[in-house]
Design a protein around this motif. Structure first.
Motif, mmCIF file in Angstrom:
data_model
loop_
_atom_site.group_PDB
_atom_site.id
_atom_site.type_symbol
_atom_site.label_atom_id
_atom_site.label_comp_id
_atom_site.label_asym_id
_atom_site.label_seq_id
_atom_site.Cartn_x
_atom_site.Cartn_y
_atom_site.Cartn_z
ATOM 1 N N ALA A 171 -41.860 -7.462 -32.512
ATOM 2 C CA ALA A 171 -42.176 -8.512 -31.362
ATOM 3 C C ALA A 171 -41.804 -9.524 -32.455
ATOM 4 C CB ALA A 171 -43.943 -8.496 -31.980
ATOM 5 N N VAL A 208 -38.926 -10.648 -30.569
ATOM 6 C CA VAL A 208 -38.471 -10.164 -28.709
ATOM 7 C C VAL A 208 -39.277 -11.183 -28.354
ATOM 8 C CG1 VAL A 208 -39.038 -8.419 -27.624
ATOM 9 C CG2 VAL A 208 -37.912 -7.710 -29.743
ATOM 10 N N VAL A 209 -40.710 -10.905 -28.631
ATOM 11 C CA VAL A 209 -41.323 -12.046 -27.807
ATOM 12 C C VAL A 209 -41.064 -13.456 -27.905
ATOM 13 C CG1 VAL A 209 -43.698 -12.664 -27.703
ATOM 14 C CG2 VAL A 209 -43.258 -10.227 -28.474
ATOM 15 N N LEU A 232 -38.147 -13.373 -24.985
ATOM 16 C CA LEU A 232 -38.439 -13.070 -23.820
ATOM 17 C C LEU A 232 -39.639 -14.940 -23.676
ATOM 18 C CD1 LEU A 232 -39.614 -10.798 -21.959
ATOM 19 C CD2 LEU A 232 -41.036 -10.242 -22.884
ATOM 20 N N SER A 289 -45.904 -17.338 -30.209
ATOM 21 C CA SER A 289 -46.248 -15.877 -29.560
ATOM 22 C C SER A 289 -45.299 -15.572 -31.258
ATOM 23 C CB SER A 289 -45.526 -15.853 -28.706
ATOM 24 O OG SER A 289 -46.267 -16.610 -27.127
ATOM 25 N N THR A 295 -49.897 -10.542 -32.203
ATOM 26 C CA THR A 295 -49.102 -10.848 -30.911
ATOM 27 C C THR A 295 -49.257 -8.540 -30.621
ATOM 28 O OG1 THR A 295 -48.291 -12.250 -30.910
ATOM 29 C CG2 THR A 295 -46.901 -10.600 -29.907
ATOM 30 N N ALA A 306 -50.686 -6.158 -27.825
ATOM 31 C CA ALA A 306 -49.839 -5.923 -26.671
ATOM 32 C C ALA A 306 -49.737 -4.349 -26.893
ATOM 33 C CB ALA A 306 -48.141 -6.103 -27.393
ATOM 34 N N THR A 354 -49.406 -1.344 -24.367
ATOM 35 C CA THR A 354 -47.679 -0.177 -24.355
ATOM 36 C C THR A 354 -48.909 0.997 -24.281
ATOM 37 O OG1 THR A 354 -46.701 -1.798 -25.893
ATOM 38 C CG2 THR A 354 -46.325 0.593 -25.465
ATOM 39 N N GLN A 373 -46.522 -13.258 -22.136
ATOM 40 C CA GLN A 373 -45.085 -13.419 -23.102
ATOM 41 C C GLN A 373 -45.837 -11.712 -23.759
ATOM 42 O OE1 GLN A 373 -44.175 -16.111 -25.961
ATOM 43 N NE2 GLN A 373 -44.260 -17.731 -23.471
ATOM 44 N N PHE A 384 -43.973 -7.616 -22.988
ATOM 45 C CA PHE A 384 -43.497 -6.859 -24.340
ATOM 46 C C PHE A 384 -44.138 -5.891 -23.590
ATOM 47 C CE2 PHE A 384 -44.709 -6.356 -28.489
ATOM 48 C CZ PHE A 384 -43.253 -5.699 -28.818
ATOM 49 N N SER A 414 -42.388 -2.035 -24.023
ATOM 50 C CA SER A 414 -42.370 -0.910 -24.960
ATOM 51 C C SER A 414 -43.184 0.130 -24.211
ATOM 52 C CB SER A 414 -43.642 -1.409 -26.156
ATOM 53 O OG SER A 414 -43.243 -2.919 -26.540
#
Length: 834
Positions: A448, A451-452, A455, A474, A481, A485, A489, A762, A766, A770
């Motif tokens: 994360a 990526v986050v 993003l 984030s 985070t 998420a 996921t 976000q 994410f 995933s």
């Protein structure tokens, strides 16, 4: 000190009502599903037990016929003439379709209509069906109709109805209304004289009442001696056997529902753990102060575990209550469909204790790691002016997580290169799925971290500086985070994998059926298989102008070399029969021999190999052990979705044991379809379909199955949404000073709301991305394992994936509504003063 710590734990639970409510709600959702599944199956079981006990009241013996001794009128009269026998009733029901005089079929809510014999009270074995209006049937063609069906379809005494059966149709007159003893309101029940019912087929069972002075056991023993050619069983033992069969079926339903309840709890586990982790982080100074006052590490840990126990117990208790509400709602819905399950909620010790224990254990396990972290807080932390130092390194958990993910992915991918059998392959993929999911949970924060924020910058670009700030926020706490998420996921991964399986099944069935059917049109009875195609359908179709060939596919309880094409227990063992050249109906992918012949047998390559059959071999055809003749194996073909295992083309099977499954028609002419529809219109139940439409009917059944699965999986997604709300709300509480500072330097309330909302979006996207990637990979592996079962190339449900990705953004916005509003209302000066 222990009692003091307990008081502290209790006060903490009560003092933080919002935090308590959010955590409890997660437990409630998971446990309510488990409690509801136990109660619902208990309620179903109780309903069936009541029906069975009523159905077998007064039934001393149940007698079944055999091939050598059918239960025809003559045999029933022999039984009735016996000194030990007082009454004999036909116990068989015939599936029919009922229509009004305008050929409009009545659609029963349960999909079933039946014709059963009527016996007056003095002749009835067991409680008689009560006539609530009108009179008993006196002549052939007079019938009674059950009260609920009469009300639903507006039928009155004297109305004319049409009764369609596999052998034709009858015009009947309603002479009375009955209230059946053991039939629920969702079924259409016609009752007539047993001689009229027998025209639709010889009964396979009768119930017998003993004469005065003869016990049930004595009657059973006497019938066994006097009628050795018949099969007899005590009514009480038959009731127990049927009850056992129903219980086994309901056990499967229970396991199925509990599995989804456990999925919901699994998703909830990560949310509860995340919640307690945040709570521990926010209470660092509090725990440090307690340590400075003399509390030991063990006592701090125990205090957090005690809080988890109280939350789990309270949430599970509410879950049991919510489960009761769920059962009430389900029963109310079934009631509107005519399926009255009777009173009672199905409460039992297991339906209360099991959810309580599971909920408490799951909550304590979820809180265990945060509790240990709380115990590790040092007294010096109380001196800090800010909360919680930076978290520990992500290195160890990232390495462990990536290792597990790679190992799991390798196991799942192995099925693409190694030819596993279905069961071992499924185990390998399941093991790989476990490794990937657990590994992703461990490596999630590290994944994360890059990526986050990236993003976030992409999503936040249209919002300027607020968007950048949201992206930065984030990335500040990757653990939180990723944990937030992960629940989403997991839910999205399950939906993606099942969506891929469903889309592949639909595509495979549609492609195989449509490409294999060579006939121009298929004529079938009602969907669902409860009622066969009327036997005269083939004759009607053959008389239509432009029809060149008519081929009927039938099912009959005959075995070839002792084997059936379909065997689902002793009550349903049948084999495909075709009355003409099978290649006129189906295009076969022949491995050996030919599919174009007028007499003999064809079998799939796999089935022929299993049985050791060779091309040209003659095989015995039997019915209940009685030899009917022999059939030569004329062709071996690749498996398809129309014929399973084998199909027999022969006239040695008696007509009276055949049931027509469908009729294939080949012909020409612009009005052929219209003429076919007209020819079978008065049969009421026959549908005329093209190959494409017939394939679509199979796909429709898969859609219904998937709709149920998606509905159950929606629970895990709902819990994931609550997890995002939970995390954002606790994050707002933790960041009170930060939000207050932003407000103090001029940030508007609207901008604060936008910032929190963007952070939620976000996280949600994410999590969804995933989940799609994990679900896509695992779904592909499972489909490859199931290739031997007839599944073709994996099909990606792009529409479902698109909806989930777009929906994840909506989920983020919805989840942020309340936390964002709460953050925007933060008083700047008070927050800074805190």
């Amino acid at each position: 000190m222990a009692s003091t710590m307990q008081r502290v734990s209790l006060r903490n639970v009560v003092a933080h009502k919002l935090r308590l409510a959010l955590t409890v709600l997660t437990v409630v959702l998971g446990t309510s599903f488990i409690a509801g599944s136990f109660m619902f199956t208990n309620s179903l079981s109780n309903t069936f037990d009541q029906v069975l006990s009523t159905a077998f009241t007064g039934v001393d013996a149940a007698v079944s016929g055999t091939v050598d001794a059918p239960l025809d009128e003559q045999m029933r009269q022999r039984l009735l003439a016996d000194d030990k026998v007082d009454r004999v009733n036909v116990a068989s029901n015939q599936n029919v379709v009922v229509a009004d005089s305008h050929l409009k079929a009545f659609q029963a809510r349960s999909g079933q209509s039946m014709l059963m014999p009527y016996y007056p009270p003095e002749e009835s074995v067991g409680p008689p069906n009560e006539i609530v209006d009108g009179r008993a049937p006196a002549e052939s063609g007079e019938v009674l109709l059950n009260e609920t069906a009469a009300e639903q379809f507006g039928v009155r005494i004297g109305d004319k109805l049409i009764v369609v059966n596999p052998d034709g149709r009858d015009d009947v007159t309603v002479v009375g209304i009955i209230q059946p003893t053991v039939v629920n309101g969702g079924i259409i029940v016609l009752s007539a004289a047993d001689a009229f019912v027998e025209r639709y087929g010889t009964p396979n069972q009768v119930t017998v009442g003993a004469a005065d002075g003869t016990s049930a056991d004595e009657l059973v023993a006497h019938i066994e001696r006097a009628f050795p050619e018949l099969e007899v069983e005590a009514g009480e033992k038959l009731e127990e056997r049927i009850s056992g069969i129903i219980s086994n079926a309901l056990t499967f339903v229970n396991y199925f529902l509990i599995a989804f309840g456990l999925i919901a709890l699994l998703v909830g586990t990560f949310i509860i753990a995340n919640t307690f982790s945040m709570i521990v982080a926010q209470r660092t100074r509090e725990f440090a102060l307690l340590r400075a006052l003399g509390a030991s590490r063990v006592q701090i840990t125990q205090s957090v575990v005690l809080e988890a126990f109280l939350v789990g117990l309270f949430g599970s208790a509410l879950g049991v209550v919510a489960g009761m509400g769920l059962v009430v709602a389900i029963k109310a819905f079934l009631g509107t469909q005519g399926l009255d399950m009777g009173p009672g909620l199905g409460l039992s010790a297991s339906s209360v204790i099991a959810p309580l224990v599971i909920g408490v254990v799951v909550t304590i396990i979820s809180a265990w790691t945060p509790a240990r972290r709380a115990g590790a807080v040092k007294p010096v932390e109380a001196m800090r002016s800010t909360e919680a130092a930076a978290g520990s390194s992500l290195k160890v958990r990232t390495v462990a997580g990536l290792t597990l993910m790679l190992a799991g992915a390798a196991a799942a991918a192995a099925t693409l290169f190694v030819d596993f059998d279905t069961k071992p392959g499924a185990i390998v993929v399941g093991t790989g799925a476990f490794g990937v999911i657990v590994g992703f949970f461990l490596a999630g924060p590290a994944l994360a971290l890059p990526v986050v924020p990236a993003l976030g910058r992409l999503i936040g670009a249209p919002f300027g500086s607020i968007g950048k700030l949201a992206a930065t926020n984030s990335g500040r706490n990757p653990r939180r985070t990723a944990a937030t998420a992960f629940a989403l996921t997991l839910g999205v991964a399950l939906v993606t994998a099942i969506g891929m399986l469903g889309a592949t099944m639909k595509a495979s069935v549609a492609e195989t059926v449509e490409s294999n059917i060579s006939a121009d049109f298929i004529l079938t009875g009602p969907p669902g298989g409860q009622f066969p195609t009327p036997s005269e359908t083939s004759e009607r179709a053959a008389g239509v102008n432009g029809v060149d060939q008519v081929v009927s596919l039938e099912l009959a309880p005959v075995a070839v070399d002792g084997q059936f094409a379909y065997s689902y227990g002793p009550q349903f063992q049948v084999t495909n029969l075709i009355d003409a050249d099978p290649s006129k109906m189906i295009e076969f992918d022949m491995v050996e021999g030919t599919g174009s012949f007028e007499e003999g047998l064809i079998a799939t390559a796999e089935y022929a190999e299993q049985q050791g059959w060779k091309l040209g071999q003659s095989l015995p055809v039997t019915q209940e052990g009685k030899l009917l003749g022999e059939a030569e194996l004329k062709g071996i073909f690749a498996a398809n979705h129309v014929f399973e295992n084998m199909a027999l083309v022969t006239d040695i099977v008696p007509e009276d044991i055949r049931n027509v499954a469908m009729v294939a028609v080949n012909g020409s002419g612009d009005s052929l379809r219209e003429d076919l529809e007209k020819s079978v219109a008065d049969l009421v139940v026959v549908q005329v379909m093209s190959g494409e439409e017939y394939a679509g009917q199979a796909a429709s059944a898969i859609n219904q199955m998937l709709a149920i699965l998606y509905g159950l999986l929606a629970l895990s997604v709902i819990i994931a949404v609550l997890g995002i709300i939970n995390t954002l709300t606790l994050g707002v509480i933790e960041r009170r000073q930060e939000v207050g500072m932003l407000r103090a330097v001029g940030t508007q309330r609207r901008q604060i709301k936008t910032m929190i909302t963007l952070e939620a979006v976000q996280i949600a996207i994410f999590g969804a991305l995933s989940g799609v990637l994990i679900g896509f990979g695992l779904g592909w592996s499972f489909i490859d394992v199931l290739a031997d079962s007839g599944l073709q190339q994996a099909t990606v449900p792009w529409d479902i994936i698109g909806i989930m990705l777009a929906g994840s953004g909506v989920v983020g916005v919805i989840a942020a509504l309340w936390p964002a509003s709460r953050a925007a209302k933060t008083p700047p000066l008070e927050a800074i003063a805190d």
